[in-house]
Design a protein around this motif. Structure first.
Motif: not given
Length: 363
Positions: A195, A198, A201-202, A222
């Motif tokens: 993760n 991700d 990026q989040a 997430l």
């Protein structure tokens, strides 16, 4: 370079990333690396565009496996008896200053504690505002094997652990998984290692109006799930509390001598405390007792005193020699048993070795 820096730009601000970059050495902290991280954090503190900091280790094996103890060994070897090993003292001073900076930083610091997190690596990780462990996290304070003691602020974070787990971890160097790290409050969140991209990026998409809350909610969103491993500390909690309940340190050692177990994890802990440095066992008990009402700043000042004294003591050089230099695994400790150690010998570790004020007075 011993570190990399990266900038993840978003519409409302930047997440600045530090990568500890010595993967072949499991990202072990050198003085140079500590200075580099400190300089970057000092610079970013005044950069309004940077809203949060992220720290991780290079490679897929370790966040950071500890400090450069071989350097400590050589510093001790080239110093006359009774003198302060200068390179060792400088390392501890800079390391604790960095740890304190991380603990007190006014921007969120996200720790991606993937892989091995030991000793000095835990000192960096534990001060973060958002500490994330993964299925690969393996956390430990194994100083009992080399004649040091759990430093880097452990005197402070040991106070916050459940039951007698702090003494147990300090005296055995027992390895913790992700669930253990959460149980002992050394970590805040669990995510699968896949993760990472991700999450980064989040984070860049956040409005950063309430950064701490938004980051926590992003991590949780997430799919923060049930940790797939059982906490060994929780599973053996009653046994650990029973083993550590002795009034005298000798009673605790005796309880480990008489422990009969088929549990591999407990067996490793038993072996470590019985073959580890007796002076370390004393120092663990003392650091927990003495730091009970100390501030974080006072803890680091005390630990600098004790660590410098350790660098002036035969046990640390001998422990590093046996484990990492000659690798014979046969350390000859200065005391055979905790009962051989006098109160005066203990008190010396808590007596300033320098003239004048503590080098961390101005933290």
């Amino acid at each position: 370079m011993t570190i990399q820096t990266h900038y993840h730009e978003g519409d409302h601000g930047t997440v600045a990333r530090i990568v500890l970059d010595k993967p072949k050495a499991l990202n072990a902290l050198s003085t140079e690396m500590i200075v580099a991280v400190q300089a970057v954090l000092d610079e970013w503190k005044h950069n309004d565009r940077i809203k949060a900091v992220w720290i991780e280790g290079a490679g897929d094996k370790a966040f950071c496996a500890g400090g450069d103890v071989v350097m400590l060994y050589h510093s001790m070897q080239e110093t006359a008896a009774g003198d302060i090993p200068e390179k060792a003292a400088e390392f501890f001073t800079l390391e604790y200053r960095l740890d304190y900076t991380i603990h007190t930083y006014d921007k969120p610091i996200i720790i991606w504690a993937d892989g091995i997190v030991m000793g000095g690596g835990l000192g960096i990780a534990v001060g973060g505002s958002h500490r994330i462990v993964t299925e690969k996290s393996m956390v430990a304070m194994p100083e009992v094997t080399i004649g040091l003691y759990p430093d880097v602020g452990a005197s402070w974070f040991f106070q916050r652990m459940p039951g007698r787990t702090a003494e147990f971890l300090g005296m055995t160097g027992a390895r913790m998984n992700a669930a253990d790290a959460l149980f002992t409050k050394l970590a805040d969140h669990y995510l699968e290692s896949e993760n990472k991209a991700d999450l980064l990026q989040a984070l860049t998409a956040l409005p950063f109006t309430d950064p701490h809350l938004e980051i926590s909610e992003t991590i949780t969103s997430l799919g923060e799930s049930q940790v797939p491993v059982e906490s060994q500390l929780r599973r053996h909690f009653d046994v650990i509390n029973d083993l550590m309940k002795g009034q005298q340190l000798a009673d605790i050692v005796d309880s480990f001598k008489s422990l009969e177990t088929n549990e591999k994890w407990l067996g490793f802990a038993q072996k470590a405390i019985l073959s580890g440095c007796p002076m370390t066992l004393v120092l663990v008990q003392q650091q927990i007792q003495r730091a009970k009402h100390m501030s974080l700043k006072e803890v680091f000042q005390m630990e600098l005193m004790v660590s410098t004294r350790c660098a002036m003591h035969d046990d640390l050089a001998e422990g590093i020699r046996a484990l990492l230099i000659d690798k014979d695994g046969q350390p000859q400790w200065s005391a055979q048993n905790v009962t051989d150690i006098s109160a005066a010998q203990v008190e010396e570790f808590f007596t300033p070795p320098w003239q004048g004020e503590n080098p961390l007075t101005n933290l």
